[in-house]
Design a protein around this motif. Structure first.
Motif, mmCIF file in Angstrom:
data_model
loop_
_atom_site.group_PDB
_atom_site.id
_atom_site.type_symbol
_atom_site.label_atom_id
_atom_site.label_comp_id
_atom_site.label_asym_id
_atom_site.label_seq_id
_atom_site.Cartn_x
_atom_site.Cartn_y
_atom_site.Cartn_z
ATOM 1 N N ALA A 1 72.718 -6.854 23.142
ATOM 2 C CA ALA A 1 71.401 -7.440 23.405
ATOM 3 C C ALA A 1 70.556 -6.519 24.285
ATOM 4 O O ALA A 1 69.348 -6.354 24.062
ATOM 5 N N VAL A 2 71.174 -5.901 25.291
ATOM 6 C CA VAL A 2 70.442 -4.988 26.181
ATOM 7 C C VAL A 2 69.938 -3.775 25.406
ATOM 8 O O VAL A 2 68.775 -3.373 25.537
ATOM 9 N N VAL A 3 70.811 -3.193 24.596
ATOM 10 C CA VAL A 3 70.407 -2.017 23.817
ATOM 11 C C VAL A 3 69.280 -2.381 22.849
ATOM 12 O O VAL A 3 68.338 -1.603 22.650
ATOM 13 N N GLY A 4 69.356 -3.579 22.269
ATOM 14 C CA GLY A 4 68.290 -4.024 21.366
ATOM 15 C C GLY A 4 66.964 -4.174 22.071
ATOM 16 O O GLY A 4 65.925 -3.701 21.590
ATOM 17 N N PHE B 1 64.435 -4.989 8.111
ATOM 18 C CA PHE B 1 65.131 -3.721 7.879
ATOM 19 C C PHE B 1 65.599 -3.111 9.194
ATOM 20 O O PHE B 1 66.770 -2.750 9.356
ATOM 21 N N TRP B 2 64.689 -3.007 10.169
ATOM 22 C CA TRP B 2 65.049 -2.381 11.449
ATOM 23 C C TRP B 2 66.037 -3.239 12.231
ATOM 24 O O TRP B 2 66.831 -2.706 13.022
ATOM 25 N N MET B 3 66.026 -4.546 12.020
ATOM 26 C CA MET B 3 66.982 -5.429 12.684
ATOM 27 C C MET B 3 68.412 -4.991 12.374
ATOM 28 O O MET B 3 69.290 -5.001 13.247
ATOM 29 N N ILE B 4 68.654 -4.591 11.133
ATOM 30 C CA ILE B 4 69.986 -4.159 10.722
ATOM 31 C C ILE B 4 70.188 -2.674 10.995
ATOM 32 O O ILE B 4 71.217 -2.254 11.544
ATOM 33 N N TYR B 5 69.219 -1.877 10.624
ATOM 34 C CA TYR B 5 69.339 -0.425 10.723
ATOM 35 C C TYR B 5 69.592 0.030 12.160
ATOM 36 O O TYR B 5 70.394 0.942 12.403
ATOM 37 N N ASP B 6 68.916 -0.592 13.117
ATOM 38 C CA ASP B 6 69.048 -0.163 14.505
ATOM 39 C C ASP B 6 70.188 -0.840 15.259
ATOM 40 O O ASP B 6 70.216 -0.830 16.499
ATOM 41 N N LEU B 7 71.152 -1.374 14.518
ATOM 42 C CA LEU B 7 72.405 -1.804 15.142
ATOM 43 C C LEU B 7 73.377 -0.638 15.271
ATOM 44 O O LEU B 7 74.478 -0.798 15.795
ATOM 45 N N ALA B 8 72.947 0.531 14.816
ATOM 46 C CA ALA B 8 73.805 1.719 14.889
ATOM 47 C C ALA B 8 74.297 2.018 16.304
ATOM 48 O O ALA B 8 75.492 2.277 16.501
ATOM 49 N N VAL C 1 65.449 -8.622 17.905
ATOM 50 C CA VAL C 1 66.201 -9.678 17.208
ATOM 51 C C VAL C 1 67.596 -9.181 16.830
ATOM 52 O O VAL C 1 68.581 -9.920 16.949
ATOM 53 N N GLY C 2 67.684 -7.925 16.386
ATOM 54 C CA GLY C 2 68.995 -7.373 16.051
ATOM 55 C C GLY C 2 69.951 -7.409 17.227
ATOM 56 O O GLY C 2 71.139 -7.696 17.074
ATOM 57 N N GLY C 3 69.423 -7.146 18.420
ATOM 58 C CA GLY C 3 70.273 -7.208 19.606
ATOM 59 C C GLY C 3 70.840 -8.591 19.848
ATOM 60 O O GLY C 3 71.964 -8.743 20.351
#
Length: 492
Positions: A58-61, A297-304, A441-443
């Motif tokens: 969550a913090v990184v997100g 798209f970025w919600m998933i992609y930026d979970l890297a 949101v991804g975070g």
């Protein structure tokens, strides 16, 4: 503007200065990004912050979301107060201070949070304005060379992004987190040194604000900025006094505030008059669907740098061709594939022309990022019996890059195309808000781990993306009509 003299691959030598500045800034950014989540989740015995993986995600997100959100005020400050050139310098200087703060080898997390705040602030000043300076190196009408110059500039971004996780991750191995943070600080310092040293080649680009604030406007801005900061500090202080303030809850509040931004902005555009024509209102309604698709798209992609990084550390055999690697090194797969496939996709889109519409490109991107998480679900299921090959992550990042190269290059273009005349300049920043919303949101999706197994988590997110992508394909004709984007079979 003069075009003679020393050149950088046929471009103004000032491009070399900005190329190296951005490369080193991205080195510092991606270096930190490659170790931040694992540092936060590491126990104090291993010199980490001891947060849960869910909270670290969550913090990184939120950290990534704020980086993109502050690009809007950062651009405004350059346009009205500092000018792009000074904004880039002071932005880089503040970023360097942020990394230095994080590199201080103390057990208190205060320097970590201060460092992240400084990096967010500095990036807001540097990131949007250095791109503006690249564009201004070229005279009016020199669009071809300008586009080629941006291609070189983006190569610098990906070079920094590729080497940073390898270098910083290697230095941070063995719980030497602060050494890794220090390497990021050194990278930004090198960028600043060559920026100042090569400043003479910029030929005055970005030296003055576009429309400088009047003395009265400057006073009002100072008062409002001070008041806003005071209100935020008082609110945080009051919350802390209740004993209920936690890092986890703070990320939820920030995410909620970020979600309000695009809702309020689109409502402001569509519900006000602003002399919008009927066609402009229709195009804006079409853009909202593309905005939501991009955020998903970025919600998933930026979970890297969070979810996928944890998977690399906890569930993969970290070895490539028999050579041991760090978990952070897996963050280099993405920029490597981008550098390989950018020329391929550039040729592909030119050859396809208007036969492939913007909604179809966005739909393809969503399907690709969804399929990448189907692959992750399979890998997570296999990991239940022991560590799996890191090549699973290689495949995931390869599929994701196919999606990114279908969505990211056209994002700003379609934003500019669909923006109402009264909002042309402002709307370019809205594209970055989509990234901000997606990251925030991804975070928070890490909370799904409380009720879902690891494979089910990936499948739920994959299903969301694939269903949204298919929906874009099904409604392509309708969206093209709303966008006034016409299919011309004869074009190449």
């Amino acid at each position: 503007m003069r075009t003679g003299g020393r050149t950088f691959f046929g471009h103004p030598w000032g491009l070399a200065t900005l190329f190296c500045t951005e490369m080193w800034e991205r080195f510092s950014w991606y270096g930190l990004r490659a170790i931040l989540a694992t540092f936060m989740a590491a126990s104090p015995a291993h010199q980490g912050l001891g947060l849960s993986q869910e909270t670290a995600q969550a913090v990184v997100g939120v950290y990534g979301a704020l980086i993109y959100l502050v690009a809007l005020p950062g651009g405004w400050i350059a346009d009205r107060i500092l000018g792009a050139r000074r904004s880039v310098f002071w932005g880089g200087f503040v970023i360097m201070l942020g990394h230095i703060s994080m590199a201080v080898p103390v057990t208190s997390p205060v320097f970590v949070w201060l460092g992240l705040l400084l990096i967010i602030t500095g990036t807001g000043l540097l990131k949007p304005n250095i791109s503006v300076m690249v564009g201004r190196l070229y005279p009016e009408g020199d669009d071809g060379r300008r586009d080629a110059g941006f291609s070189l500039f983006y190569l610098g971004i990906n070079l920094g992004a590729f080497f940073a996780p390898i270098v910083v991750g290697g230095l941070a191995a063995g719980d030497r987190w602060h050494l890794g943070f220090g390497a990021a600080a050194v990278g930004m310092a090198l960028g600043l040194i060559q920026y100042v040293w090569g400043g003479r080649h910029l030929r005055g680009v970005g030296e003055r604000p576009g429309v400088r604030l009047s003395p009265g406007e400057r006073r009002r801005f100072t008062v409002l900025a001070a008041l806003g900061t005071a209100v935020a500090l008082v609110a945080l202080g009051a919350w802390a006094a209740t004993g209920t303030l936690t890092v986890d809850r703070l990320t939820v509040v920030i995410t909620a505030l970020i979600l309000v931004v695009p809702v309020a902005y689109f409502a402001y555009i569509l519900l006000g008059s602003h002399d919008l024509t009927a066609d402009e209102r229709i195009r804006m309604k079409a853009y909202i669907w593309l905005f939501v698709a991009a955020a998903l798209f970025w919600m998933i992609y930026d979970l890297a740098p969070s979810k996928l990084l944890f998977f690399a550390a906890d569930h993969t055999d970290l070895s490539l061709f028999g050579v041991p690697i760090q978990a952070a090194t897996t963050q280099s797969f993405n920029p490597l594939f981008i550098m390989i496939f950018v020329p391929v996709f550039a040729v592909l889109w030119v050859r396809l022309g208007t036969r492939v519409s913007t909604p179809q490109k966005f739909g393809f991107a969503l399907v690709m990022v969804g399929l990448s998480f189907v692959v992750m679900a399979v890998a997570a299921a296999l990991a239940g019996a022991g560590r799996v090959s890191v090549w699973w992550l290689v495949l995931v990042y390869l599929v994701q890059v196919f999606g990114e190269l279908s969505l990211s290059p056209v994002g700003l273009s379609v934003t500019a195309k669909l923006a109402p005349e009264a909002f042309k300049g402002q709307m370019l920043g809205v594209w970055f808000i989509a990234v901000s919303v997606g990251d925030a949101v991804g975070g928070q999706t890490g909370r799904l781990g409380r009720v879902l197994s690891e494979p089910a988590y990936y499948l739920v997110l994959a299903a969301m993306a694939i269903v949204a992508g298919v929906a874009l394909f099904l409604f392509t004709r309708r969206l093209r009509a709303m966008m006034a984007e016409h299919h011309e079979p004869g074009m190449r």
